[in-house]
Design a protein around this motif. Structure first.
Motif, mmCIF file in Angstrom:
data_model
loop_
_atom_site.group_PDB
_atom_site.id
_atom_site.type_symbol
_atom_site.label_atom_id
_atom_site.label_comp_id
_atom_site.label_asym_id
_atom_site.label_seq_id
_atom_site.Cartn_x
_atom_site.Cartn_y
_atom_site.Cartn_z
ATOM 1 N N LYS A 92 0.827 -1.212 0.000
ATOM 2 C CA LYS A 92 0.000 0.000 0.000
ATOM 3 C C LYS A 92 0.859 1.259 0.000
ATOM 4 C CE LYS A 92 -3.923 -2.048 2.487
ATOM 5 N NZ LYS A 92 -4.709 -2.038 3.742
ATOM 6 N N ILE A 93 1.868 1.293 0.859
ATOM 7 C CA ILE A 93 2.733 2.471 0.941
ATOM 8 C C ILE A 93 3.501 2.664 -0.355
ATOM 9 C CG2 ILE A 93 4.758 3.455 2.076
ATOM 10 C CD1 ILE A 93 2.253 3.733 3.720
ATOM 11 N N ALA A 94 4.038 1.596 -0.911
ATOM 12 C CA ALA A 94 4.798 1.699 -2.158
ATOM 13 C C ALA A 94 3.910 2.169 -3.299
ATOM 14 C CB ALA A 94 5.430 0.343 -2.500
ATOM 15 N N THR A 95 2.689 1.631 -3.384
ATOM 16 C CA THR A 95 1.746 2.043 -4.428
ATOM 17 C C THR A 95 1.380 3.510 -4.278
ATOM 18 O OG1 THR A 95 0.827 -0.196 -4.585
ATOM 19 C CG2 THR A 95 -0.535 1.604 -5.420
ATOM 20 N N ASP A 126 2.164 6.583 -6.966
ATOM 21 C CA ASP A 126 1.107 7.453 -7.486
ATOM 22 C C ASP A 126 1.469 8.913 -7.260
ATOM 23 O OD1 ASP A 126 -1.470 8.072 -8.578
ATOM 24 O OD2 ASP A 126 -2.169 8.456 -6.544
ATOM 25 N N MET A 127 1.981 9.238 -6.071
ATOM 26 C CA MET A 127 2.399 10.599 -5.785
ATOM 27 C C MET A 127 3.558 11.019 -6.693
ATOM 28 S SD MET A 127 0.390 11.774 -3.408
ATOM 29 C CE MET A 127 -0.867 10.820 -4.281
ATOM 30 N N ALA A 128 4.467 10.086 -6.971
ATOM 31 C CA ALA A 128 5.616 10.387 -7.824
ATOM 32 C C ALA A 128 5.176 10.718 -9.247
ATOM 33 C CB ALA A 128 6.588 9.210 -7.831
ATOM 34 N N PHE A 160 9.628 15.221 -4.036
ATOM 35 C CA PHE A 160 8.346 15.928 -4.000
ATOM 36 C C PHE A 160 7.857 15.972 -2.560
ATOM 37 C CE2 PHE A 160 7.692 11.441 -4.784
ATOM 38 C CZ PHE A 160 6.701 11.081 -3.891
ATOM 39 N N ASP A 161 6.925 16.857 -2.309
ATOM 40 C CA ASP A 161 6.292 16.960 -0.998
ATOM 41 C C ASP A 161 4.969 16.215 -1.007
ATOM 42 O OD1 ASP A 161 8.276 18.485 0.200
ATOM 43 O OD2 ASP A 161 7.373 20.385 -0.428
ATOM 44 N N LEU A 162 4.750 15.376 -0.014
ATOM 45 C CA LEU A 162 3.469 14.703 0.126
ATOM 46 C C LEU A 162 2.394 15.734 0.456
ATOM 47 C CD1 LEU A 162 4.571 11.609 2.239
ATOM 48 C CD2 LEU A 162 3.884 11.601 -0.161
ATOM 49 N N PRO A 163 1.227 15.658 -0.182
ATOM 50 C CA PRO A 163 0.176 16.656 0.067
ATOM 51 C C PRO A 163 -0.604 16.399 1.353
ATOM 52 C CG PRO A 163 -0.585 15.067 -1.534
ATOM 53 C CD PRO A 163 0.846 14.713 -1.244
ATOM 54 N N VAL A 164 -0.357 15.268 1.989
ATOM 55 C CA VAL A 164 -1.102 14.883 3.189
ATOM 56 C C VAL A 164 -0.140 14.483 4.300
ATOM 57 C CG1 VAL A 164 -3.245 14.160 2.063
ATOM 58 C CG2 VAL A 164 -1.334 12.561 2.206
ATOM 59 N N ALA A 191 10.034 16.959 6.505
ATOM 60 C CA ALA A 191 8.861 16.448 7.209
ATOM 61 C C ALA A 191 7.893 15.741 6.259
ATOM 62 C CB ALA A 191 8.150 17.590 7.932
ATOM 63 N N ARG A 192 7.681 16.319 5.067
ATOM 64 C CA ARG A 192 6.796 15.694 4.076
ATOM 65 C C ARG A 192 7.521 15.372 2.777
ATOM 66 N NH1 ARG A 192 0.682 18.179 4.010
ATOM 67 N NH2 ARG A 192 0.342 18.352 6.266
ATOM 68 N N ALA A 193 8.759 15.750 2.677
ATOM 69 C CA ALA A 193 9.507 15.539 1.431
ATOM 70 C C ALA A 193 9.896 14.068 1.277
ATOM 71 C CB ALA A 193 10.750 16.407 1.412
ATOM 72 N N VAL A 194 9.778 13.581 0.049
ATOM 73 C CA VAL A 194 10.161 12.208 -0.288
ATOM 74 C C VAL A 194 10.998 12.242 -1.559
ATOM 75 C CG1 VAL A 194 9.356 9.920 -0.987
ATOM 76 C CG2 VAL A 194 8.090 11.213 0.753
#
Length: 236
Positions: free
Chosen positions: A153-156, A160-162, A180-184, A218-221
């Protein structure tokens, strides 16, 4: 009447509902359309209120949420540029719609939009097709929640965010790692994926320690090894 440039300047015209419309149909929408800007945290639709507007997301990200029987807010989905907001032919809104980022919308009064659909049957069919596509996406998400492991689930979700981030040109170099920064928040990720926040944090840390991703903020991946992340998504 709105300026004719309202549609000409639209950044998502080719991918939104309007992308399949002819000039006459676009003109009908143009006459009832208004641009609306939302700040992060601003709510435009409240669940249970009268359904009075609908429209297209032009920029930014919105969240859909509902209240549980215990009064807790539950994030149930996200809306991105080119997604449709609101429910034509519905008297009440089912979900609360809130901006997660700075958001630009192209808004139509619901009653006026329904009248345009009545006069342009092809447009109504196109909206129905997009509604069915959204329903299929929702069913696929339900299948994911029911059958995938926490790591899958996390990888999927990250993949999708990528993809969505790549469409905004967020890569530091062509073919290089994508940051990118996660929106949530992690709490909202947990709600979306049917996990606990502890499980979300544990899985992200595991991917980081394995060198698949980096977490520079904090939200960056940063996706460091996309092939490895895809493998984790397919079979944990």
């Amino acid at each position: 009447m709105q300026s004719p440039r309202l549609c000409a300047d639209c950044a998502v015209r080719d991918s939104a509902l309007c992308g399949s419309l002819n000039d006459v149909e676009l003109g009908s929408l143009n006459r009832i359309a208004q641009r609306r800007h939302l700040a992060p945290g601003e709510t435009i639709i409240w669940a249970g209120d009268d359904s009075v507007i609908c429209g297209n997301v032009l920029a930014g990200i919105l969240k859909l949420s509902a209240s549980t029987s215990g009064g807790r807010e539950q994030t149930v989905g996200l809306l991105y540029p080119a997604d449709f907001v609101g429910r034509p032919f519905a008297d009440q809104a089912n979900f609360t719609v809130t901006a997660l980022t700075d958001v630009t919308l192209c808004i139509f009064p619901r009653a006026s939009f329904e009248a345009v659909l009545h006069d342009h049957v092809r447009m109504e069919r196109l909206l129905l097709e997009r509604t069915f596509a959204a329903l299929e996406d929702a069913r696929a998400r339900m299948l994911m929640l029911a059958r995938l492991s926490a790591e899958e689930k996390i990888a999927t979700f990250l993949l999708d965010m990528a993809v969505r981030a790549a469409n905004t040109g967020c890569s530091a170099a062509p073919g290089g790692p994508l940051t990118f920064d996660l929106p949530v928040t992690r709490t909202q990720i947990a709600e979306l994926l049917g996990l606990t926040i502890e499980t979300v944090s544990r899985q992200l840390t595991r991917l980081k320690n394995d060198g698949v991703i980096a977490l520079p903020g904090a939200r960056a991946v940063t996706i460091r090894d996309r092939l490895a992340l895809e493998a984790r998504a397919e079979a944990a």
